[in-house]
Scaffold this active site. Structure first.
Site, mmCIF file in Angstrom:
data_model
loop_
_atom_site.group_PDB
_atom_site.id
_atom_site.type_symbol
_atom_site.label_atom_id
_atom_site.label_comp_id
_atom_site.label_asym_id
_atom_site.label_seq_id
_atom_site.Cartn_x
_atom_site.Cartn_y
_atom_site.Cartn_z
ATOM 1 C CE LYS A 114 -7.224 -2.935 6.507
ATOM 2 N NZ LYS A 114 -7.007 -4.220 5.628
ATOM 3 C CD1 TRP A 169 -1.949 -2.316 2.013
ATOM 4 C CD2 TRP A 169 -2.624 -1.818 0.041
ATOM 5 N NE1 TRP A 169 -2.806 -3.259 1.512
ATOM 6 C CE2 TRP A 169 -3.407 -2.835 0.321
ATOM 7 C CE3 TRP A 169 -3.086 -1.005 -1.232
ATOM 8 C CZ2 TRP A 169 -4.211 -3.545 -0.574
ATOM 9 C CZ3 TRP A 169 -3.999 -1.624 -1.923
ATOM 10 C CH2 TRP A 169 -4.438 -2.815 -1.590
ATOM 11 C CG ASP A 205 -2.346 4.028 4.780
ATOM 12 O OD1 ASP A 205 -3.364 3.914 5.620
ATOM 13 O OD2 ASP A 205 -2.249 3.348 3.634
#
Length: 356
Positions: A193, A102, A169
């Site tokens: 999450k 990511w 992030d």
């Protein structure tokens, strides 16, 4: 029979959140309407949005410090390009730490906006550790990092001190541990999450860093416009925001992030101790960078996979196979995962010793 859900995301949420959300689907706030059908402009939902934004800042210790919280759409993948759109000056530069899939995706988007300097990368070692000892250019418009790497099971324990804005992030570990969140100028995190269902992304941003790029930013990608509209520039993802609020309330009622961190430490210690003790298994990530959210591990002998797979499935464990980039297994032990479920997995790992 209870399922022990180790999915990396969308992932486990607290049972009481499911129960409250289920009731709201039938009748929200005794309105006679479902949360799925109320107007986002109704006073009931405006109150939800206001509390969710306020509670996010409270739990991070950022209230009254010049930050705004937003609940937007598009996932972290959209935030990958919103960060450079809003922070990278025309003909500017940004610094990125490449620590996983990511992070690499964020770098790809940034390259569309200007010079993108990769200050450190563990790609050559299949991202099994976090690069250290890197230098951040003092003339960068911002530095970007990924706090937890879901696929590879690594997590940043230290964050650099720098004179440039820090963007992070935190999709897979926000609200899981105590940090000095004021070190960050922009935080973004997909909800699915530790915070809620898929469909919304939390953005926490220090207002003073905005509107300095000289760029013309499309309205839907402009953080300043979303702040001015109080996270209601367009129709928000009503249900995802509501369930995120329920989860934030659950964290606060647990005792806040500090209390949740103690539980997360205990779960991670229990599982990593078994990985290190059991001669049939080995960890996939460097010990010093092991994630407390996503535990990646491998069998030393792949021939034992069929037996192990049968055992954990019989124990009602779900979502354990690792990502194809790493292989093996990945146990995602987010905030809502009870330590009792971790013990079930540990017991299965011990049982394998008696079967092979």
């Amino acid at each position: 029979m209870k399922k022990h859900n180790y999915s990396a995301g969308p992932s486990i949420l607290p049972q009481e959140v499911f129960e409250k959300a289920s009731q709201a689907i039938l009748n929200f706030n005794d309105s006679g309407l479902s949360i799925l059908e109320i107007s986002h402009r109704s006073k009931d939902f405006v109150a939800v949005m206001e509390e969710a934004r306020s509670l996010a800042l409270e739990l991070l210790g950022l209230q009254g410090k010049g930050y705004q919280a937003l609940f937007l759409q598009g996932g972290a993948s959209t935030a990958f390009l919103m960060a450079p759109y809003n922070l990278m000056k025309e003909n500017g530069k940004a610094a990125y730490l490449d620590s996983g899939t990511w992070a690499a995706a964020a770098i790809k988007e940034a390259k569309n906006f200007g010079e993108t300097v990769i200050v450190g990368s563990s790609k050559e070692e299949n991202y099994n550790h976090i690069s250290k000892g890197y230098e951040i250019p003092s003339d960068a418009d911002y530095f970007h990092c990924t706090s937890n790497n879901t696929i590879f099971g690594t997590q940043m324990n230290d964050f650099p001190t720098t004179n440039v804005p820090v963007v992070c992030d935190m999709s897979s570990d926000i609200f899981s541990r105590v940090l000095d969140y004021s070190k960050f100028d922009l935080i973004y995190a997909g909800a699915q999450k530790n915070m809620g269902p898929a469909g919304t992304t939390l953005v926490v941003i220090k207002e003073e860093i905005l509107e300095k790029t000289g760029r013309t930013i499309p309205s839907m990608l402009d953080y300043a416009k979303h702040i001015k509209a109080e996270s209601m520039y367009n129709t928000p993802p009503v249900f995802a925001v509501y369930v995120s609020l329920l989860t934030l309330q659950w964290i606060k009622n647990k005792g806040g992030v500090a209390a949740v961190e103690k539980l997360n430490d205990a779960k991670a210690t229990l599982l990593y101790n078994e990985i290190d003790r059991n001669p049939l298994f080995k960890g996939a990530a460097a010990v010093e960078d092991r994630s407390k959210m996503n535990v990646t591990f491998l069998l030393n002998n792949p021939d034992h996979a069929a037996t192990f797979d049968a055992l954990w499935k019989e124990a009602n464990i779900s979502g354990l196979p690792g990502h194809r980039s790493v292989g093996g297994y990945r146990a995602s032990i987010y905030n809502a995962m009870p330590i009792e479920s971790v013990q079930v997995l540990v017991d299965v790992m011990k049982a394998l010793e008696t079967k092979v």
